[in-house]
Enzyme design. Structure first.
Site, PDB file in Angstrom:
ATOM      1  CG  ASP A  42      -0.409  -0.050   2.511  1.00  0.00           C
ATOM      2  OD1 ASP A  42       0.833  -0.161   2.603  1.00  0.00           O
ATOM      3  OD2 ASP A  42      -1.159   0.013   3.504  1.00  0.00           O
ATOM      4  CB  SER A  43       4.568   1.695  -0.372  1.00  0.00           C
ATOM      5  OG  SER A  43       4.696   0.540  -1.178  1.00  0.00           O
ATOM      6  CG  ASP A  81       0.698  -3.933   2.297  1.00  0.00           C
ATOM      7  OD1 ASP A  81       0.969  -4.754   3.195  1.00  0.00           O
ATOM      8  OD2 ASP A  81       1.474  -3.037   1.927  1.00  0.00           O
ATOM      9  CE  LYS A 110       3.485  -5.917   3.972  1.00  0.00           C
ATOM     10  NZ  LYS A 110       3.131  -4.596   4.528  1.00  0.00           N
ATOM     11  CD  GLU A 112       0.887  -1.405   7.921  1.00  0.00           C
ATOM     12  OE1 GLU A 112       0.763  -0.511   8.793  1.00  0.00           O
ATOM     13  OE2 GLU A 112       1.252  -1.180   6.754  1.00  0.00           O
ATOM     14  CD  GLU A 178       8.330  -0.050   7.187  1.00  0.00           C
ATOM     15  OE1 GLU A 178       7.321  -0.721   6.918  1.00  0.00           O
ATOM     16  OE2 GLU A 178       8.567   1.070   6.683  1.00  0.00           O
TER      17      GLU A 178
HETATM   18  O1  KIV Z   1       3.583  -1.042   1.508  1.00  0.00           O
HETATM   19  C1  KIV Z   1       4.763  -1.400   1.462  1.00  0.00           C
HETATM   20  O2  KIV Z   1       5.487  -1.190   0.483  1.00  0.00           O
HETATM   21  C2  KIV Z   1       5.317  -2.086   2.621  1.00  0.00           C
HETATM   22  C3  KIV Z   1       6.812  -2.131   2.709  1.00  0.00           C
HETATM   23  C4  KIV Z   1       7.313  -0.868   3.293  1.00  0.00           C
HETATM   24  C5  KIV Z   1       7.266  -3.303   3.446  1.00  0.00           C
HETATM   25  O3  KIV Z   1       4.601  -2.526   3.463  1.00  0.00           O
END
Ligand code: KIV
Length: 269
Positions: A42-43, A81, A110, A112, A178
């Site tokens: 989600d970056s 994510d 994933k 968090e 992280e």
């Molecule tokens: O969203 C993302 O790119 C991430 C990385 C920073 C691990 O979760």
């Protein structure tokens, strides 16, 4: 060729080289460069959408980009994510949303934070592979008071360790660390059976991940802000500098992860 499973990847004993990816073209290049796993992170809220953080990313965004990446790299393991608001409130909701991401082409989802033991167990029991993201968790950037290293105090280190043990026991198939001390990530990696992936968490994790724009040295901060004011994070390394091509830069990253020359001490905390 058939897609390698996470178990096969771990059994190979090699360090796992993971990279974020959001589209089919880069997915193809990453696969050709030997990347083991792609993270539809989600970056993308920051690097594609130009936002300050990841909080506005939606399920539709993640489904769309997962489809794009799966189309470009059908033989590479894909982690996606779960965006902010899609899994924290209700485990049945989390299950429905996770299934939608798997339907779009993800192999693993994933989430968090460490407080999601019940959700992790619920998903894992229903055959949904879950990675737990611990340490600095970008979706909590506001509560954490900014981009700050986690696990520096004894109390915080103890909490991250216990969260990793609990998420692993609940059935998480992978733990991502992280921005936390390398020694702590290394110690937890030795303690739990679940494979770990680090970003700013030292060389002793089972593998590494980077945001692809950081690897290529092309991310210069939020849209509308002066790029000269942007400082890349300590854990990032520009592999394109001195390389002939994007594919070569990515292949160099993969080799550096496998040979444990990346991350070096200067990229770690
Ligand atoms: O969203 C993302 O790119 C991430 C990385 C920073 C691990 O979760």
């Amino acid at each position: 060729m058939r897609k390698q499973t996470l178990d096969q990847l771990v059994a190979s004993g090699e360090k796992i080289a993971m990279l974020t990816c959001y589209d089919a073209t880069f997915a193809k290049v990453c696969a050709a460069a030997g990347v083991d796993m792609l993270l539809v992170g989600d970056s993308l809220g920051m690097v594609l959408q130009g936002a300050e953080n990841t909080l506005q990313v939606t399920m539709q965004d993640m489904i769309y980009h997962t489809r794009c990446v799966a189309a470009g790299a059908p033989e590479t393991l894909i982690m996606t994510d779960m965006p902010f608001g899609s899994y924290e409130h209700d485990k049945e909701d989390a299950c429905r949303n996770a299934q939608a991401l798997l339907d779009a082409g993800a192999d693993i989802v994933k989430i968090e934070g460490g407080g999601l033991v019940e959700t992790t167990r619920y998903l894992a029991e229903r055959g949904i592979p879950v990675c737990a993201h611990l340490g600095f968790t970008p979706q909590s950037v506001q509560q954490l008071g900014g981009y700050k290293i986690q696990g520096k105090t004894e109390e915080s280190a103890r909490k991250i360790t216990q969260d990793a043990i609990d998420m692993s026991a609940a059935g998480a198939c992978m733990i991502l660390f992280e921005m936390m001390p390398a020694a702590l990530a290394g110690h937890i990696t030795e303690t739990i059976k679940t494979p770990t992936i680090g970003i700013g968490a030292g060389v002793d994790c089972s593998g590494q991940v980077l945001v692809i724009q950081d690897l290529l040295g092309i991310y210069t901060g939020v849209a509308g802000k002066n790029p000269a004011d942007y400082k890349a994070p300590r854990f990032a390394r520009n592999f394109l500098a001195g390389s002939d091509s994007i594919q070569q830069a990515i292949a160099d990253y993969v080799q550096a992860v496998k040979k444990k020359t990346f991350p070096a001490a200067e990229h770690s905390y």
